[in-house]
Write an enzyme that holds these catalytic residues in place. Structure first.
Site, PDB file in Angstrom:
ATOM      1  N   PHE A 164       0.806  -1.226   0.000  1.00 36.09           N
ATOM      2  CA  PHE A 164       0.000   0.000   0.000  1.00 36.09           C
ATOM      3  C   PHE A 164       0.834   1.269   0.000  1.00 36.09           C
ATOM      4  O   PHE A 164       0.355   2.336  -0.382  1.00 36.09           O
ATOM      5  CB  PHE A 164      -0.950   0.007   1.219  1.00 36.09           C
ATOM      6  CG  PHE A 164      -0.297   0.436   2.499  1.00 36.09           C
ATOM      7  CD1 PHE A 164      -0.118   1.793   2.790  1.00 36.09           C
ATOM      8  CD2 PHE A 164       0.171  -0.494   3.422  1.00 36.09           C
ATOM      9  CE1 PHE A 164       0.502   2.202   3.969  1.00 36.09           C
ATOM     10  CE2 PHE A 164       0.789  -0.096   4.588  1.00 36.09           C
ATOM     11  CZ  PHE A 164       0.960   1.256   4.863  1.00 36.09           C
ATOM     12  N   GLU A 184       9.074  -4.495  13.132  1.00 38.96           N
ATOM     13  CA  GLU A 184       8.760  -3.390  12.224  1.00 38.96           C
ATOM     14  C   GLU A 184       7.439  -2.772  12.671  1.00 38.96           C
ATOM     15  O   GLU A 184       6.421  -3.458  12.737  1.00 38.96           O
ATOM     16  CB  GLU A 184       8.631  -3.892  10.778  1.00 38.96           C
ATOM     17  CG  GLU A 184       8.285  -2.759   9.835  1.00 38.96           C
ATOM     18  CD  GLU A 184       8.148  -3.183   8.380  1.00 38.96           C
ATOM     19  OE1 GLU A 184       7.503  -4.211   8.121  1.00 38.96           O
ATOM     20  OE2 GLU A 184       8.677  -2.463   7.515  1.00 38.96           O
ATOM     21  N   GLU A 220      -5.034  -3.986  -2.160  1.00 34.75           N
ATOM     22  CA  GLU A 220      -6.468  -3.692  -2.179  1.00 34.75           C
ATOM     23  C   GLU A 220      -6.819  -2.457  -1.346  1.00 34.75           C
ATOM     24  O   GLU A 220      -7.911  -1.916  -1.438  1.00 34.75           O
ATOM     25  CB  GLU A 220      -7.278  -4.919  -1.727  1.00 34.75           C
ATOM     26  CG  GLU A 220      -7.043  -5.394  -0.298  1.00 34.75           C
ATOM     27  CD  GLU A 220      -5.804  -6.299  -0.142  1.00 34.75           C
ATOM     28  OE1 GLU A 220      -4.836  -6.152  -0.906  1.00 34.75           O
ATOM     29  OE2 GLU A 220      -5.831  -7.156   0.772  1.00 34.75           O
ATOM     30  N   CYS A 240       9.577   1.549   3.713  1.00 29.59           N
ATOM     31  CA  CYS A 240      10.454   0.428   4.070  1.00 29.59           C
ATOM     32  C   CYS A 240      11.877   0.928   4.277  1.00 29.59           C
ATOM     33  O   CYS A 240      12.723   0.192   4.777  1.00 29.59           O
ATOM     34  CB  CYS A 240      10.402  -0.657   3.016  1.00 29.59           C
ATOM     35  SG  CYS A 240      11.173  -0.134   1.496  1.00 29.59           S
ATOM     36  N   LYS A 270      -1.019  -6.981  -9.460  1.00 26.39           N
ATOM     37  CA  LYS A 270      -2.038  -7.142  -8.402  1.00 26.39           C
ATOM     38  C   LYS A 270      -1.659  -6.131  -7.317  1.00 26.39           C
ATOM     39  O   LYS A 270      -0.807  -6.393  -6.468  1.00 26.39           O
ATOM     40  CB  LYS A 270      -1.992  -8.585  -7.874  1.00 26.39           C
ATOM     41  CG  LYS A 270      -3.278  -9.077  -7.195  1.00 26.39           C
ATOM     42  CD  LYS A 270      -3.748  -8.267  -6.019  1.00 26.39           C
ATOM     43  CE  LYS A 270      -2.970  -8.470  -4.761  1.00 26.39           C
ATOM     44  NZ  LYS A 270      -3.369  -7.519  -3.676  1.00 26.39           N
TER      45      LYS A 270
HETATM   46  P1  NAD Z   1       1.339  -6.706   3.003  1.00 30.97           P
HETATM   47  O1  NAD Z   1       2.353  -7.772   3.119  1.00 30.97           O
HETATM   48  O2  NAD Z   1       0.193  -6.713   3.940  1.00 30.97           O
HETATM   49  O3  NAD Z   1       0.676  -6.728   1.529  1.00 30.97           O
HETATM   50  C1  NAD Z   1       1.445  -6.668   0.359  1.00 30.97           C
HETATM   51  C2  NAD Z   1       0.683  -7.331  -0.786  1.00 30.97           C
HETATM   52  O4  NAD Z   1       0.492  -8.711  -0.466  1.00 30.97           O
HETATM   53  C3  NAD Z   1      -0.706  -6.761  -1.036  1.00 30.97           C
HETATM   54  O5  NAD Z   1      -0.913  -6.701  -2.420  1.00 30.97           O
HETATM   55  C4  NAD Z   1      -1.640  -7.769  -0.367  1.00 30.97           C
HETATM   56  O6  NAD Z   1      -2.892  -7.859  -1.019  1.00 30.97           O
HETATM   57  C5  NAD Z   1      -0.886  -9.073  -0.516  1.00 30.97           C
HETATM   58  N1  NAD Z   1      -1.098  -9.995   0.607  1.00 30.97           N
HETATM   59  C6  NAD Z   1      -1.274  -9.675   1.910  1.00 30.97           C
HETATM   60  N2  NAD Z   1      -1.380 -10.797   2.660  1.00 30.97           N
HETATM   61  C7  NAD Z   1      -1.247 -11.835   1.800  1.00 30.97           C
HETATM   62  C8  NAD Z   1      -1.246 -13.265   1.968  1.00 30.97           C
HETATM   63  N3  NAD Z   1      -1.413 -13.820   3.164  1.00 30.97           N
HETATM   64  N4  NAD Z   1      -1.079 -14.032   0.875  1.00 30.97           N
HETATM   65  C9  NAD Z   1      -0.909 -13.472  -0.336  1.00 30.97           C
HETATM   66  N5  NAD Z   1      -0.909 -12.135  -0.555  1.00 30.97           N
HETATM   67  C10 NAD Z   1      -1.067 -11.329   0.495  1.00 30.97           C
HETATM   68  O7  NAD Z   1       2.127  -5.315   3.041  1.00 30.97           O
HETATM   69  P2  NAD Z   1       1.534  -3.839   3.169  1.00 30.97           P
HETATM   70  O8  NAD Z   1       0.995  -3.630   4.530  1.00 30.97           O
HETATM   71  O9  NAD Z   1       0.667  -3.545   1.991  1.00 30.97           O
HETATM   72  O10 NAD Z   1       2.871  -2.992   2.975  1.00 30.97           O
HETATM   73  C11 NAD Z   1       3.740  -2.669   4.019  1.00 30.97           C
HETATM   74  C12 NAD Z   1       4.918  -3.625   4.087  1.00 30.97           C
HETATM   75  O11 NAD Z   1       5.633  -3.615   2.863  1.00 30.97           O
HETATM   76  C13 NAD Z   1       5.930  -3.232   5.144  1.00 30.97           C
HETATM   77  O12 NAD Z   1       6.357  -4.384   5.800  1.00 30.97           O
HETATM   78  C14 NAD Z   1       7.062  -2.613   4.350  1.00 30.97           C
HETATM   79  O13 NAD Z   1       8.324  -2.644   4.969  1.00 30.97           O
HETATM   80  C15 NAD Z   1       7.028  -3.457   3.122  1.00 30.97           C
HETATM   81  N6  NAD Z   1       7.680  -2.797   2.010  1.00 30.97           N
HETATM   82  C16 NAD Z   1       8.883  -3.281   1.613  1.00 30.97           C
HETATM   83  C17 NAD Z   1       9.565  -2.678   0.575  1.00 30.97           C
HETATM   84  C18 NAD Z   1      10.895  -3.195   0.126  1.00 30.97           C
HETATM   85  O14 NAD Z   1      11.350  -2.800  -0.930  1.00 30.97           O
HETATM   86  N7  NAD Z   1      11.557  -4.055   0.871  1.00 30.97           N
HETATM   87  C19 NAD Z   1       9.011  -1.558  -0.067  1.00 30.97           C
HETATM   88  C20 NAD Z   1       7.772  -1.097   0.372  1.00 30.97           C
HETATM   89  C21 NAD Z   1       7.111  -1.734   1.404  1.00 30.97           C
END
Ligand code: NAD
Length: 493
Positions: A153, A386, A180, A285, A177
């Site tokens: 997000f 985190e 959401e 991140c 994808k």
């Molecule tokens: P999230 O893991 O909740 O979701 C990321 C994506 O995965 C979304 O599209 C979501 O729909 C999908 N998703 C969520 N749970 C899932 C599951 N159980 N199975 C399959 N798909 C699933 O992450 P978020 O809250 O949207 O984003 C924040 C996180 O992203 C933080 O941990 C941040 O550090 C990380 N992030 C990392 C980087 C990097 O480059 N390392 C960059 C940006 C964000």
């Protein structure tokens, strides 16, 4: 203030389609607490359709010369430039960050489109003439087929653009994808892509949650998965995707430490570290979330960063002068508050408390103001978890070696930063700190598009990162050709 009730749907085979079997989810503005759209979540059948269409399109797309493929990207880049302000408003309204932060993330995304326009050179192979007499050997790079990215997000425009341009320029068909929670930015980007005139099926947008992701992970026609999100999910995606025989690059979460030495220029350090810790409400991140002061840096840095945190202007990101927006959901706000509570139970001292504060006219927003907790114990849960919000912790040690040891005891390895005026300390830090992105007098060491985004340890699962030449390698497979063409002339030797 803009208010819309958009219906966010899929883009498949060059047309906008509502998922046949999906359910709907509200998209909220985290500052105004208003519903701004509804997103239709795809089920397995919807995703299967997108994959089939992409697979069909691949045969023609891979035969399209790379010089022609990148012409679509030049057009796309111009459209992004022309619509940067409009797209930035969409990002701010669904994600909460300030307008300037939204413009900044689009700029970093555009950089990747520009970089991918170099694909005719980037995907060149290598060759040797006469590996034996009259025999030549070549290595060429060929695209994989259908590839997909699952994105988080917090950078709803930039992160999809870490992947899409490279995938498409190198001859693959791409499915996004998006999160959401923030599907409107991706929809906006795909409306621009629709104007670019790419052949049907080359780029597709599928909205959804775990159900949609599971189909992408299992579908045999999907050859590669790019994921960015939290570490727990990244690990699962990596395991499941690779178990299904796919290439996977999965970028995860972070706990980025910044070390402040006594010889650091304190005004600059405080400004930069404060921007890193509280920019995007700490939901980057690459946010600095813990500072380790060394020796005499403790007092001046603690005072200066506390003052900065206490005076940040928090508000609706489209309002002039706003320096920090809300966190994404009320659950995120509660989670941050929970960590503040935990931090004090674990022995930390609150210097600036961001709880229970509201922004005038937007009382319903997900407000979590900057918080500073001092004397965090290295073993405490807030030192290790985190938090992804504007909670900044302080620890104090005696030497650079102690600080590096703390960084290296971390599970995550996304970024580590050092503030100093000593070249020797900087070199030691660069050499010894176990993190894949290093900032020296830099608070957000985000690699440019032509460098890989190099998370380590629990912050990354895979071999090849997003961006740069890693992206080209990830989206292509090498083919080696050894060939002999006999002519009379060759027989002479
Ligand atoms: P999230 O893991 O909740 O979701 C990321 C994506 O995965 C979304 O599209 C979501 O729909 C999908 N998703 C969520 N749970 C899932 C599951 N159980 N199975 C399959 N798909 C699933 O992450 P978020 O809250 O949207 O984003 C924040 C996180 O992203 C933080 O941990 C941040 O550090 C990380 N992030 C990392 C980087 C990097 O480059 N390392 C960059 C940006 C964000």
């Amino acid at each position: 203030m803009e208010s819309t009730t958009d219906q966010v749907i899929n883009y498949i085979g060059g047309s906008w389609q509502k998922p046949e079997s999906g359910t709907d989810l509200a998209v909220m503005n985290p500052a105004t607490a208003e519903q701004i759209a509804t997103v239709s979540l795809s089920q397995k059948e919807d995703v299967k359709k997108a994959v089939e269409v992409a697979d069909e399109a691949f045969h023609g797309w891979r035969r399209t010369p790379v010089t022609k493929r990148i012409q679509y990207l030049f057009h796309f880049k111009n459209l992004l430039e022309d619509h940067i302000e409009e797209l930035a408003k969409v990002i701010t309204n669904e994600c909460g960050k300030t307008f300037n932060e939204s413009v900044g993330e689009i700029r970093r995304g555009i950089e990747n489109v520009e970089n991918a326009c170099g694909m005719p050179t980037l995907m060149q192979g290598i060759n040797n003439e006469d590996i034996a007499s009259g025999i030549d050997e070549h290595m060429i790079r060929q695209p994989l087929g259908v590839v997909t990215a699952i994105t988080p997000f917090n950078f709803p425009a930039m992160i999809p653009l870490w992947f899409l341009p490279y995938a498409v320029a190198s001859g693959n068909c791409f499915i996004l994808k998006p999160s959401e929670k923030v599907p409107m930015s991706a929809q906006y980007i795909f409306k621009l892509l629709d104007q670019v005139g790419l052949p049907e099926g080359v780029v597709q947008l599928v909205n959804g949650d775990k159900t949609a992701v599971d189909e992408l992970l299992e579908n045999p026609a999907v050859k590669a998965i790019s994921f960015v999100g939290s570490s727990g999910v990244a690990r699962q995606i990596y395991s499941k995707g690779t178990a299904h025989g796919k290439r996977v690059q999965a970028q995860g979460g972070a706990k980025n430490m910044v070390v402040v030495l006594p010889d650091a220029e304190m005004n600059m350090t405080t400004r930069i570290v404060g921007d890193s810790a509280f920019g995007c409400a700490g939901q980057r991140c690459l946010a600095n979330s813990l500072a380790i002061t060394v020796g005499d840096a403790k007092k001046p840095f603690t005072e200066a960063i506390s003052e900065k945190a206490a005076n940040l202007k928090v508000g609706y990101g489209l309002n002039q002068g706003t320096e920090m927006g809300p966190v994404i959901t009320s659950e995120s706000r509660q989670r941050v508050e929970g960590f503040i509570e935990t931090g004090t139970k674990e022995g930390g001292k609150i210097l600036v408390d961001g709880r229970s504060k509201k922004v005038d006219e937007f009382e319903g927003g997900n407000w979590s103001f900057p918080t500073i907790i001092d004397d965090i114990s290295p073993d405490s849960s807030i030192a290790k978890t985190e938090i992804f919000g504007p909670l900044f912790g302080l620890m104090h040690v005696d030497t650079v070696d102690d600080a590096i040891a703390l960084i290296n005891s971390q599970a995550y390895g996304n970024m580590a930063c050092l503030f100093t005026s000593s070249g020797a300390a900087a070199r030691q830090f660069r050499y010894e700190a176990n993190a894949g992105n290093i900032g020296i007098n830099i608070g957000v060491a985000a690699p440019m598009a032509y460098y890989p985004f190099s998370g380590w340890k629990e912050s990354f699962f895979g071999d090849l990162h997003a961006q740069g030449h890693h992206a080209v390698e990830f989206y292509t497979q090498t083919k080696v050709v050894v060939e002999r063409w006999i002519r009379d002339w060759d027989r002479v030797f």
